[in-house]
Design an enzyme around this catalytic site. Structure first.
Site, PDB file in Angstrom:
ATOM      1  N   SER A  97      37.423  47.178  35.118  1.00 50.31           N
ATOM      2  CA  SER A  97      37.438  48.632  35.301  1.00 50.31           C
ATOM      3  C   SER A  97      38.594  49.286  34.547  1.00 50.31           C
ATOM      4  CB  SER A  97      37.565  48.953  36.784  1.00 50.31           C
ATOM      5  OG  SER A  97      36.642  48.192  37.518  1.00 50.31           O
TER       6      SER A  97
HETATM    7  C1  LIG Z   1      33.335  46.589  37.870  1.00 45.06           C
HETATM    8  S1  LIG Z   1      33.164  44.879  38.024  1.00 45.06           S
HETATM    9  C2  LIG Z   1      34.665  44.270  38.713  1.00 45.06           C
HETATM   10  C3  LIG Z   1      35.939  44.728  38.213  1.00 45.06           C
HETATM   11  C4  LIG Z   1      37.041  43.856  38.684  1.00 45.06           C
HETATM   12  N1  LIG Z   1      37.667  44.383  39.850  1.00 45.06           N
HETATM   13  C5  LIG Z   1      38.007  43.627  37.567  1.00 45.06           C
HETATM   14  O1  LIG Z   1      39.149  44.069  37.635  1.00 45.06           O
HETATM   15  O2  LIG Z   1      37.608  42.965  36.603  1.00 45.06           O
HETATM   16  C6  LIG Z   1      32.151  44.718  39.460  1.00 45.06           C
HETATM   17  C7  LIG Z   1      31.935  43.306  39.885  1.00 45.06           C
HETATM   18  O3  LIG Z   1      31.240  43.311  41.121  1.00 45.06           O
HETATM   19  C8  LIG Z   1      30.445  42.162  41.138  1.00 45.06           C
HETATM   20  N2  LIG Z   1      29.447  42.290  42.194  1.00 45.06           N
HETATM   21  C9  LIG Z   1      28.264  42.934  42.157  1.00 45.06           C
HETATM   22  N3  LIG Z   1      27.622  42.796  43.316  1.00 45.06           N
HETATM   23  C10 LIG Z   1      28.434  42.075  44.137  1.00 45.06           C
HETATM   24  C11 LIG Z   1      28.337  41.606  45.459  1.00 45.06           C
HETATM   25  N4  LIG Z   1      27.240  41.827  46.210  1.00 45.06           N
HETATM   26  N5  LIG Z   1      29.354  40.890  45.966  1.00 45.06           N
HETATM   27  C12 LIG Z   1      30.465  40.619  45.228  1.00 45.06           C
HETATM   28  N6  LIG Z   1      30.593  41.025  43.953  1.00 45.06           N
HETATM   29  C13 LIG Z   1      29.605  41.744  43.416  1.00 45.06           C
HETATM   30  C14 LIG Z   1      29.897  42.088  39.724  1.00 45.06           C
HETATM   31  O4  LIG Z   1      29.390  40.807  39.417  1.00 45.06           O
HETATM   32  C15 LIG Z   1      31.121  42.469  38.923  1.00 45.06           C
HETATM   33  O5  LIG Z   1      31.851  41.339  38.548  1.00 45.06           O
END
Ligand SMILES: C[S@@+](CC[C@H](N)C(=O)[O-])C[C@H]1O[C@@H](n2cnc3c(N)ncnc32)[C@H](O)[C@@H]1O
Length: 421
Positions: A97
């Site tokens: 992000s």
């Molecule tokens: C915007 S990205 C994460 C950004 C992260 N905080 C970083 O600094 O890199 C959102 C993440 O949420 C994960 N995600 C989506 N659905 C999810 C779920 N049900 N449980 C856990 N993670 C999930 C995705 O695979 C993705 O890696």
């Protein structure tokens, strides 16, 4: 590849200074964390999407390529970091992000020494690293739906000396075995708040998440845990995260893209509402989503001889659809609508309501979550203006292909095609 410590540290400091100047970072502990965590170690691979929809990795094998990559990594940009081998917006699996959005969220989280924090969506682990730097290994827990991404994050975090508790699974279930938490922060968007998150938050604790009732419709909301409910306001600035998915590698839409009801005979009329309005003012889109439902396909079509689209097209879950011309004749845009409901009328009504309410921005809206209902309200939880959330809300797959996003709005950062935090 070798990155000199003085090089990345200087870049990290500049990033922090930029965020401080932009009002996205203010407290000393988070400033210190931002300068101390080498983001490049957690984001070694940055992806770009080619015009044909395929992905390519930023080349870091040349000195110029490495400089470009470092430039990206230490700028206030969301970086696309993992994609599935399929076309379309659903192929994006993970991103790191925007640092400015992360620091805004971390500041809003209001953590104190000793707080136990659950993060949903580990992704690259960068945000996990900031949290761990601030609170220590024992107090940080992070869940990621994609096991391979979690493993990469685990290895990279360990190389930096960070050992938070990392779990592969569906973050919608929280992490009961380590609850309760003082804070829960989700870096993916939910259509409604999982009640498990409320259950796993200590009384007085905080949940911070992106809530989207449809694609682009909603923003960050910060809820406090009370004995019988969680309640709080939306952040005044707009943010958009990728949707929470319930299965790893679920890169196809959970719900089929809405299709126009076949043989629906269109009605024709004119409208004075510019078809760009819902994108220029996402609060209008948010209000309309309560009536339109979560499954909305938005695009642009009927290209002219130069290939430029001439209409905005909307299709919703029950097959109702509308097309509105981008050009107008003395302020009148041409509308064609078909199917059981009049989609553009619903958006016109949402816009009229928004004007009647005094053109509220996100900060005037709030959310109350109990075991059996969730509702958005205006100004106060006891307001007569409330909108129930659909439980459980399906996720919407579609985004505009071309972004006619210009002009002012209550959303300082209007949605652009494919824009994610
Ligand atoms: C915007 S990205 C994460 C950004 C992260 N905080 C970083 O600094 O890199 C959102 C993440 O949420 C994960 N995600 C989506 N659905 C999810 C779920 N049900 N449980 C856990 N993670 C999930 C995705 O695979 C993705 O890696």
């Amino acid at each position: 590849m070798t990155v000199l410590a003085e090089d990345w540290q200087c870049r990290a400091r500049q990033l922090a200074q930029g965020l401080i100047a932009a009002g996205k970072l203010w407290s000393a502990p988070w400033q210190e964390a931002l300068c101390a965590v080498p983001r490049h170690e957690l984001v070694p691979d940055v992806l770009r999407r080619d015009p044909d929809g395929s992905w390519h990795r930023l080349d870091t094998t040349t000195p110029q390529g490495q400089q470009d990559w470092l430039e990206q990594v230490y700028s206030n940009k969301a970086l696309l970091t993992a994609a599935a081998d399929c076309p379309g917006p659903q192929s994006l699996r993970s991103s790191s992000s925007m640092p400015g959005l992360m620091t805004r969220m971390l500041e809003a989280l209001d953590v104190h020494d000793g707080h136990r924090v659950l993060e949903i969506g580990t992704g690259t682990g960068y945000n996990t690293a900031l949290l761990t730097h601030r609170l220590g290994d024992a107090n940080v827990f992070s869940v990621e739906i994609e096991p391979d991404l979690l493993e990469l994050a685990r290895q990279r975090l360990a190389r930096l000396g960070y050992h938070p508790t990392l779990v592969a699974g569906d973050g919608a279930a929280g992490l009961a075995e380590h609850a309760p938490f003082d804070r829960i922060i989700a870096t993916c968007a939910v259509p409604a708040l999982p009640w498990t998150w409320v259950q796993q938050t200590s009384p007085g604790g905080v949940i911070l998440t992106d809530l989207k009732t449809a694609r682009g419709a909603g923003s960050l909301v910060r809820l406090t845990r009370y004995p019988d409910r969680a309640e709080g306001r939306f952040d005044s600035t707009y943010a958009a995260f990728m949707d929470l998915r319930h299965h790893p590698a679920a890169h196809t839409p959970q719900h089929p893209r809405p299709r126009r009801q076949p043989n629906s005979h269109p009605e024709q009329r004119t409208t004075t509402l510019d078809p760009r309005t819902p994108w220029n003012c996402l609060v209008v889109w948010f209000l309309a989503s309560f009536t339109l439902g979560p499954d909305i396909a938005v695009g642009y079509g009927r290209p002219d001889q130069n290939g430029n689209p001439t209409v905005t097209c909307l299709t919703v879950g029950d097959g109702s659809w509308a097309e509105v011309t981008l050009t107008h004749d003395q302020g009148n845009h041409h509308v064609r609508e078909g199917g059981p409901r009049r989609v553009w009328r619903i958006i016109e009504d949402a816009h009229a309501l928004w004007i009647t309410l005094g053109a509220p921005g996100w900060g005037r809206f709030g959310l109350t979550v109990t075991t059996d209902h969730q509702r958005v309200w205006l100004d106060t939880p006891t307001s007569t203006h409330t909108w129930p959330l659909a439980l459980p809300g399906p996720l919407t797959p579609d985004i505009p292909r071309v972004g006619p996003v210009t002009g002012g709005s209550t959303s300082p950062t209007p949605l652009r095609p494919g824009q994610l935090a």
